[in-house]
Scaffold this active site. Structure first.
Site, PDB file in Angstrom:
ATOM      1  N   ARG A 175      41.675  45.765  39.639  1.00 18.89           N
ATOM      2  CA  ARG A 175      40.595  44.925  39.076  1.00 18.89           C
ATOM      3  C   ARG A 175      39.244  45.177  39.776  1.00 18.89           C
ATOM      4  O   ARG A 175      38.457  44.248  40.003  1.00 18.89           O
ATOM      5  CB  ARG A 175      40.962  43.430  39.172  1.00 18.89           C
ATOM      6  CG  ARG A 175      42.155  43.037  38.362  1.00 18.89           C
ATOM      7  CD  ARG A 175      41.968  43.184  36.858  1.00 18.89           C
ATOM      8  NE  ARG A 175      43.240  43.071  36.180  1.00 18.89           N
ATOM      9  CZ  ARG A 175      44.006  44.117  35.852  1.00 18.89           C
ATOM     10  NH1 ARG A 175      43.596  45.360  36.073  1.00 18.89           N
ATOM     11  NH2 ARG A 175      45.156  43.943  35.262  1.00 18.89           N
ATOM     12  N   CYS A 225      41.901  35.171  34.050  1.00 16.38           N
ATOM     13  CA  CYS A 225      42.475  34.725  35.325  1.00 16.38           C
ATOM     14  C   CYS A 225      41.355  34.455  36.323  1.00 16.38           C
ATOM     15  O   CYS A 225      40.446  35.261  36.477  1.00 16.38           O
ATOM     16  CB  CYS A 225      43.419  35.789  35.874  1.00 16.38           C
ATOM     17  SG  CYS A 225      44.937  35.882  34.916  1.00 16.38           S
ATOM     18  N   GLU A 295      38.870  36.436  41.052  1.00 18.71           N
ATOM     19  CA  GLU A 295      38.707  37.586  40.146  1.00 18.71           C
ATOM     20  C   GLU A 295      37.391  37.429  39.399  1.00 18.71           C
ATOM     21  O   GLU A 295      36.697  38.399  39.120  1.00 18.71           O
ATOM     22  CB  GLU A 295      39.881  37.652  39.159  1.00 18.71           C
ATOM     23  CG  GLU A 295      39.813  38.862  38.258  1.00 18.71           C
ATOM     24  CD  GLU A 295      41.093  39.108  37.468  1.00 18.71           C
ATOM     25  OE1 GLU A 295      42.199  38.970  38.036  1.00 18.71           O
ATOM     26  OE2 GLU A 295      40.988  39.426  36.281  1.00 18.71           O
TER      27      GLU A 295
END
Ligand SMILES: Cc1cc2nc3c(=O)[nH]c(=O)nc-3n(C[C@H](O)[C@H](O)[C@H](O)COP(=O)(O)OP(=O)(O)OC[C@H]3O[C@@H](n4cnc5c(N)ncnc54)[C@H](O)[C@@H]3O)c2cc1C
Length: 310
Positions: A175, A225, A295
């Site tokens: 990510r 998320c 995130e």
């Protein structure tokens, strides 16, 4: 580079006092003092160079599906890429290349791959946002990520120069795209490489990717998320076991379907979301000794608030 002319005088893409909440999937955020909203590649380059010449930094906003924008006035110029969204398909033998601008929606890129029967982007089914955002956060799912299908990335560097790099030089990790995140570079475009398949097979892959999402909330305002998965663990599982599902702060609510999603249950503020996220983070730390990393990216949110409680 010459100093920029006064905002708005000759540059139609320089806008003032624009609310940012409608530009995010959470529907949260204050008013931008300056919004740069280019509508072509040339304007995008001009806008970045203008922002660079102002020397006060700027924030690049794609589809707003992975950001939390603070409630107060946003004084940093915001560069919105969504208006620059060209997509072009090139076929070379058994491969196809999709060249697109940073503001192209990932779902539109996938749509072309499905229609033409090219495989490699099925993982992107259900991921909102733009190509630029997907590259910056190496967006993906279990079956793939931006890193697995991107072959070239075009950027505007901090010195205003345009550069094209191979995917291998982007510094991908989970990510994250090391070369972009926190660098001051702006992704202006990318090329994806796809392999020959059939519409039917690609559609089956897409269906599988959508199936894998059945345990995520649908039809509500979220930003995906909130926390990254810690090495070898699922953040959602930790949050669930810590008892976070259903917790509420103001109009922010931890999804009862997936504990790593926070929903805007009405007129939620960024403050509600930050408080709720901090509460969840502390509960996981207290129970498992695991520190969850965000995130989502933030703009105009005080660091102390984000890390409150730990
Ligand atoms: C319902 C839902 C499901 C989701 N599922 C997933 C999933 O399965 N997997 C996943 O990885 N993500 C998922 N997400 C999160 C999000 O969709 C992705 O992270 C997406 O790639 C973000 O793209 P964006 O254009 O919206 O970026 P934004 O949210 O606008 O920005 C995210 C970051 O990228 C930077 N950025 C954006 N464009 C550029 C650019 N051109 N140049 C430089 N920096 C840029 C921003 O400054 C910011 O730091 C989901 C979100 C939602 C709402």
């Amino acid at each position: 580079m010459s100093k920029a002319r006064p905002p708005g005088s000759v540059r139609p893409f320089v806008l003032h006092s624009r609310p940012l909440a409608p530009l995010t999937t959470w529907g949260v955020g204050g008013v931008a003092e300056t919004l740069l909203a280019p509508r072509s590649r040339d304007e995008l380059i001009d806008a970045v160079r203008w922002a660079q010449s102002e020397g006060e930094g700027f924030f690049t906003l794609g589809g707003g599906s992975n950001v939390l924008i603070g409630d107060g006035p946003i004084n940093v110029p915001v560069l919105l890429t969504a208006g620059v969204s060209d997509i072009e398909l090139r076929v070379e033998g058994a491969s196809a290349f999709i060249d697109c601008s940073a503001g192209a929606k990932l779902s539109n890129v996938l749509g072309i791959a499905i229609k033409e029967g090219w495989s490699g982007l099925e993982f992107a089914a259900g991921i909102p946002g733009t190509v630029g955002g997907a590259i910056t956060g190496n967006a993906g799912a279990l079956t793939g990520s931006a890193a697995s299908s991107v072959v070239k990335v075009r950027t505007l560097e901090e010195d205003g120069e345009t550069v094209e790099r191979d995917s291998a030089d982007m510094g991908w990790s989970y990510r994250r795209c090391g070369l972009i995140e926190g660098s001051g570079r702006v992704v202006t475009g990318a090329s994806f490489k796809l392999s020959v398949s059939t519409g039917e097979r690609v559609r089956a892959g897409v269906k599988e990717a959508i199936e894998a999402r059945r345990l995520q909330p649908v039809g509500c305002r979220t930003a995906g998320c909130v926390f990254k998965n810690p090495q070898g663990q699922s953040a959602g599982m930790l949050l669930d076991k810590a008892g976070c599902k259903g917790l509420v702060q103001g109009d922010a609510r931890v999804s009862s379907v997936h504990a790593n999603f926070i929903e805007n249950a009405g007129g939620c503020s960024a403050r509600d979301i930050v408080r709720l996220a901090a509460m969840c983070r502390k509960m996981v730390f207290d129970m498992f000794g695991v520190t969850l990393d965000f995130e989502i990216k933030t703009l105009g949110v005080e660091e102390e608030m984000i890390y409150a409680g730990l």
